[in-house]
Design an enzyme around this catalytic site. Structure first.
Site, PDB file in Angstrom:
ATOM      1  N   CYS A 144       0.821  -1.208   0.000  1.00 62.13           N
ATOM      2  CA  CYS A 144       0.000   0.000   0.000  1.00 62.13           C
ATOM      3  C   CYS A 144       0.849   1.249   0.000  1.00 62.13           C
ATOM      4  O   CYS A 144       2.046   1.222   0.308  1.00 62.13           O
ATOM      5  CB  CYS A 144      -0.982  -0.008   1.176  1.00 62.13           C
ATOM      6  SG  CYS A 144      -0.268  -0.001   2.818  1.00 62.13           S
ATOM      7  N   CYS A 145       0.207   2.361  -0.385  1.00 62.57           N
ATOM      8  CA  CYS A 145       0.858   3.656  -0.461  1.00 62.57           C
ATOM      9  C   CYS A 145       1.976   3.621  -1.506  1.00 62.57           C
ATOM     10  O   CYS A 145       1.741   3.281  -2.654  1.00 62.57           O
ATOM     11  CB  CYS A 145       1.376   4.061   0.921  1.00 62.57           C
ATOM     12  SG  CYS A 145       1.852   5.802   1.062  1.00 62.57           S
ATOM     13  N   ILE A 146       3.223   3.895  -1.128  1.00 63.98           N
ATOM     14  CA  ILE A 146       4.340   3.917  -2.069  1.00 63.98           C
ATOM     15  C   ILE A 146       4.979   2.536  -2.243  1.00 63.98           C
ATOM     16  O   ILE A 146       5.733   2.307  -3.192  1.00 63.98           O
ATOM     17  CB  ILE A 146       5.414   4.952  -1.626  1.00 63.98           C
ATOM     18  CG1 ILE A 146       6.430   5.229  -2.740  1.00 63.98           C
ATOM     19  CG2 ILE A 146       6.106   4.482  -0.343  1.00 63.98           C
ATOM     20  CD1 ILE A 146       5.847   5.835  -4.005  1.00 63.98           C
TER      21      ILE A 146
END
Length: 254
Positions: A165-167
């Site tokens: 998730c995210c980066i």
């Protein structure tokens, strides 16, 4: 008649008890074993704390057992989270800092045995792009930490799901050419860094799919499950729900 009812009731109670025992037994036998890999403690130089917490809550709700790991390496640098700038001359260890999030219950990533786990999840935060790889400074030309790359390839080789998730989906883009991931919605002001990140992912030969913060993307071929989380400027409950969608899909594939 009363004797018959008593006899039947006793048999029903016995059958009900057996069902409950069996359900409990098979539930424990089928609990998914998930490795969660951390990258420090704190959004600017480690794992994003809210994302890690959301992952753990949703795994708990899903009945999974969890083991946490982190590489035993120095952080790229240390960031003063109050000032938002690097602290000169200070060093911190990724495993030691990650232990803060894990309440001390964490192991060196080198000890992760994939045969003892059904899936792996890596939350975001700049640590994923600074400590687990060098994306934060080198973008698509980054290198991935050797242990992290080996672990990801091992789970992929065993056809076990990987949640990011995210980066952290950039790790997959670097390690698995041709994969499909999401880091949010391109050309949308709510996702200020998604367009450039998606472009770099595409340049690596991967496909970026725009998904909202509440959604997850499942790449069926690679068993990668991704969601944008804090790549989106959204209320924290929406980020929490999106991570929940990712965790749920990971557990389905495990």
């Amino acid at each position: 008649m009363l004797t018959l009812l008593h006899h039947c009731g006793r048999n029903l109670l016995t059958f009900s008890t057996i069902q409950a025992v069996n359900k409990s037994y098979y539930s424990s036998q089928m609990a998914k074993r998930v490795a969660v890999v951390l990258a420090g403690c704190g959004v600017y130089d480690g794992t994003e704390i809210h994302e890690a917490s959301a992952v753990l809550v949703h795994l708990s709700r899903g009945g999974a057992s969890v083991n946490m790991f982190a590489p035993n390496i120095d952080q790229m640098h240390v960031v003063d989270h109050l000032k938002g700038s690097p602290s000169e001359g200070e060093k911190r260890n990724v495993l030691v800092e990650s232990a803060r999030l894990a309440r001390g219950n964490i192991q060196d990533l080198s000890k992760l045995n994939i045969t003892e786990h059904d899936a792996i999840i890596i939350p975001g935060g700049f640590g994923a792009a600074k400590n687990l790889c060098t994306w934060a400074v080198q973008g698509k030309d980054c290198s991935v930490n050797a242990e992290v790359q080996a672990v990801l390839k091992a789970f992929h080789g065993a056809s076990k799901p990987i949640g990011l998730c995210c980066i952290s989906p950039v790790l997959a883009a670097k390690v698995f050419p041709g994969c499909e991931v999401t880091v949010g919605i391109e050309k949308d002001d709510k996702y200020p860094n998604t367009t450039d990140t998606a472009a770099a992912i595409t340049q690596l030969g991967c496909k970026h799919v725009s998904k909202s913060v509440s959604e997850s993307l499942v790449d069926g071929k690679t068993k990668l499950v991704t969601t944008s989380a804090f790549m989106c400027d959204a209320p924290i409950h929406e980020i929490f729900d999106g991570i929940g969608a990712m965790v749920k899909d990971v557990l389905k594939l495990a």
